[in-house]
Enzyme design. Structure first.
Site, PDB file in Angstrom:
ATOM      1  N   LYS A   9       9.840  61.664  53.838  1.00 25.33           N
ATOM      2  CA  LYS A   9       9.661  62.814  52.921  1.00 25.33           C
ATOM      3  C   LYS A   9       9.367  64.115  53.655  1.00 25.33           C
ATOM      4  CE  LYS A   9       7.133  59.967  52.185  1.00 25.33           C
ATOM      5  NZ  LYS A   9       6.307  58.837  52.540  1.00 25.33           N
TER       6      LYS A   9
ATOM      7  N   GLU B 276      16.285  57.997  48.165  1.00 28.83           N
ATOM      8  CA  GLU B 276      15.529  57.453  47.014  1.00 28.83           C
ATOM      9  C   GLU B 276      14.106  57.052  47.408  1.00 28.83           C
ATOM     10  OE1 GLU B 276      16.584  56.731  43.436  1.00 28.83           O
ATOM     11  OE2 GLU B 276      14.434  56.919  43.712  1.00 28.83           O
TER      12      GLU B 276
ATOM     13  N   ASP C 281       1.185  64.964  51.615  1.00 24.11           N
ATOM     14  CA  ASP C 281       2.172  63.952  51.227  1.00 24.11           C
ATOM     15  C   ASP C 281       2.717  64.270  49.818  1.00 24.11           C
ATOM     16  OD1 ASP C 281       3.238  61.028  51.594  1.00 24.11           O
ATOM     17  OD2 ASP C 281       2.226  60.985  49.654  1.00 24.11           O
TER      18      ASP C 281
ATOM     19  N   GLY D 282      -7.921  49.260  54.844  1.00 25.09           N
ATOM     20  CA  GLY D 282      -6.546  49.590  55.225  1.00 25.09           C
ATOM     21  C   GLY D 282      -5.763  50.297  54.121  1.00 25.09           C
TER      22      GLY D 282
ATOM     23  N   LYS E 288      10.815  48.999  69.607  1.00 23.31           N
ATOM     24  CA  LYS E 288      10.324  48.622  70.935  1.00 23.31           C
ATOM     25  C   LYS E 288       9.273  47.505  70.869  1.00 23.31           C
ATOM     26  CE  LYS E 288       7.036  52.459  71.611  1.00 23.31           C
ATOM     27  NZ  LYS E 288       7.219  53.414  70.548  1.00 23.31           N
TER      28      LYS E 288
ATOM     29  N   LYS F  46       6.655  65.480  48.587  1.00 20.88           N
ATOM     30  CA  LYS F  46       7.365  64.802  47.496  1.00 20.88           C
ATOM     31  C   LYS F  46       7.686  65.799  46.383  1.00 20.88           C
ATOM     32  CE  LYS F  46       5.215  60.381  48.623  1.00 20.88           C
ATOM     33  NZ  LYS F  46       4.006  59.576  48.470  1.00 20.88           N
TER      34      LYS F  46
END
Ligand code: HSE
Length: 424
Positions: free
Chosen positions: A105, A129, A201, A187, A45, A205
């Protein structure tokens, strides 16, 4: 050569990187792999992103039906992240017979069985992958190159943000919150860093990697998880004296009674272990196979082009398949408990603040002794009338350590138990 129609769902960091690789490497992919990729539709968008990448606006929309209804689109690459609308869109595509390639993930770790069911029903491929360790080809290593081995252990630094923070704390002697603040400013870390710093996270994984490594579906709720937010520079400094580096590790092991142990937590590793040399935002996965011995894959776990390269590898691979294969597991999700070990064994580093009085070490040691926990070494550092004492414990069960600590915390000579860090 027939064309392979591809759709991209999202043009964010990884979607944009994928678009650029497909454009820049178009000729070499055609020449080297015999696959002629045509990007037929993009769901996005944000028209600024579309313009920045120089995408032809006529192939961009916000309507997934444009993808579903185009019979020439054979492969759909998903970049939305999170659960919805990614999951509904992916299932819709799979049921329509379109192969899906994803880096998602969290969705994959939580809903693999559901996605695979839809893929089988639609006779579509499902490739992931890019879901683990970005550009490092760990998934295909596990699915296509380890047939001659039983994997005994898979252990990795699978999150770049936390590795960046821990590396900087170690190299510059800084505290966690100061490095996090700086990483957010630059960042490198998200404004809400929870998914990275609290180990979610890495947990997603590890769920994917250990499911493949042990041919047993490892649901996320079987994984012990602890993040790095309570790590102090004091422990990193003490670790250095013992020859250790602190890392956030994702660990999957096959135990001696043939169960699977899965955990994500900060851990000390010897400076001689190859994972100790993995610094900054780099990732690496170490695999121990019963025949090959040690393998380590190292590289960038995030970023537009590294992760995009894994997506493109899946797109090309999928386009080359005549028939898609599906992962099979020894267990089903409805009866997984007996496959997993509940109480893992580790060596431990324990730091406590105690009063500098006669008999303190003896009283703490006697608790360990009563619980049959063996001490490897003790180190003490005086600070006025108090002291830091560090106990390094030989391999012991987590449950025994917890029991010992609840008794030690009650001793009047112990002011506080400051940190408990596992040693791999
Ligand atoms: N946020 C992850 C990291 C990359 O810091 O490594 C995507 O999983």
């Amino acid at each position: 050569m027939t064309k392979t129609g591809v759709a991209l769902l999202g043009l964010g960091t990884v979607g944009g990187g994928t678009y650029r690789i497909l454009k820049n490497n178009y000729e070499s992919i055609k020449l080297n792999y015999g696959v002629d990729i045509e990007i037929r539709h993009i769901i996005e968008k944000d028209m600024k992103k579309v313009q920045e990448l120089g995408v032809d606006g006529s192939i961009v929309s916000c309507d997934i039906e444009n993808v579903i209804n185009d019979p020439e689109i054979k492969i759909v690459a998903e970049f939305f992240g999170g659960i919805e609308p990614a999951k509904s869109y992916i299932i819709k595509c799979l049921l329509a017979g379109k192969t899906v390639v994803t880096a998602n993930k969290e969705m994959f770790a939580k809903y693999w069985h559901e996605l695979q069911r839809a893929a089988k029903k639609g006779r579509a491929g499902l490739y992931f992958e890019a879901s683990c360790v970005g550009g490092v080809p760990i998934i295909r290593t596990l699915t296509e190159s380890m047939q001659g081995n039983n994997i005994l252990c898979i252990m990795g630094i699978v999150n770049g943000t936390t590795n960046y923070i821990l590396s900087k704390m170690a190299d510059e002697g800084l505290e966690y919150k100061d490095v996090l603040k700086e990483a957010q400013k630059l960042g490198y870390a998200e404004q809400d860093p929870t998914a990275d710093v609290e180990g979610y996270d890495s947990m997603y994984k590890l769920s994917i990697l250990s499911s493949l490594a042990f041919h047993t579906r490892v649901p996320v709720d079987k994984i012990y998880r602890e993040g790095i937010s309570s790590i102090s520079k004091t422990d990193i400094e003490f670790g250095k004296r013992f020859g250790y580096t602190l890392k956030l590790l994702a660990i999957g092991k096959r135990t001696h009674d043939n169960k699977i142990e899965v955990r994500v937590h900060p851990a000390f590793i010897s400076n001689k272990h190859p994972l100790a040399a993995v610094k900054g935002s780099f990732n690496a996965v170490h695999i121990l196979g019963d025949n090959v011995g040690d393998i380590m894959l190292y590289g960038r776990g995030a970023g537009d082009l590294p992760t995009g390269s894994a997506i493109v590898s899946d797109i090309v691979y999928a386009a080359q398949q005549r028939k898609h294969e599906y992962t099979s597991f020894r267990n089903t999700l409805s009866s997984p408990s007996k496959y997993f070990s509940k109480d893992f064994e580790c060596e431990y580093y324990i730091r406590m603040t105690v009063k500098d009085l006669p008999g303190v070490i003896a009283s703490v040691s006697s608790v360990f002794g009563r619980l049959k926990i063996s001490i490897n070494s003790i180190q003490q550092e005086l600070m006025g009338d108090k002291a830091y004492v560090i106990f390094m414990l030989h391999k012991t069960h987590e449950s025994a350590v917890k029991k010992a600590m609840s008794q030690i915390e009650k001793l009047s000579v112990v002011e506080s138990v400051d940190s408990i860090i596992r040693v791999e």
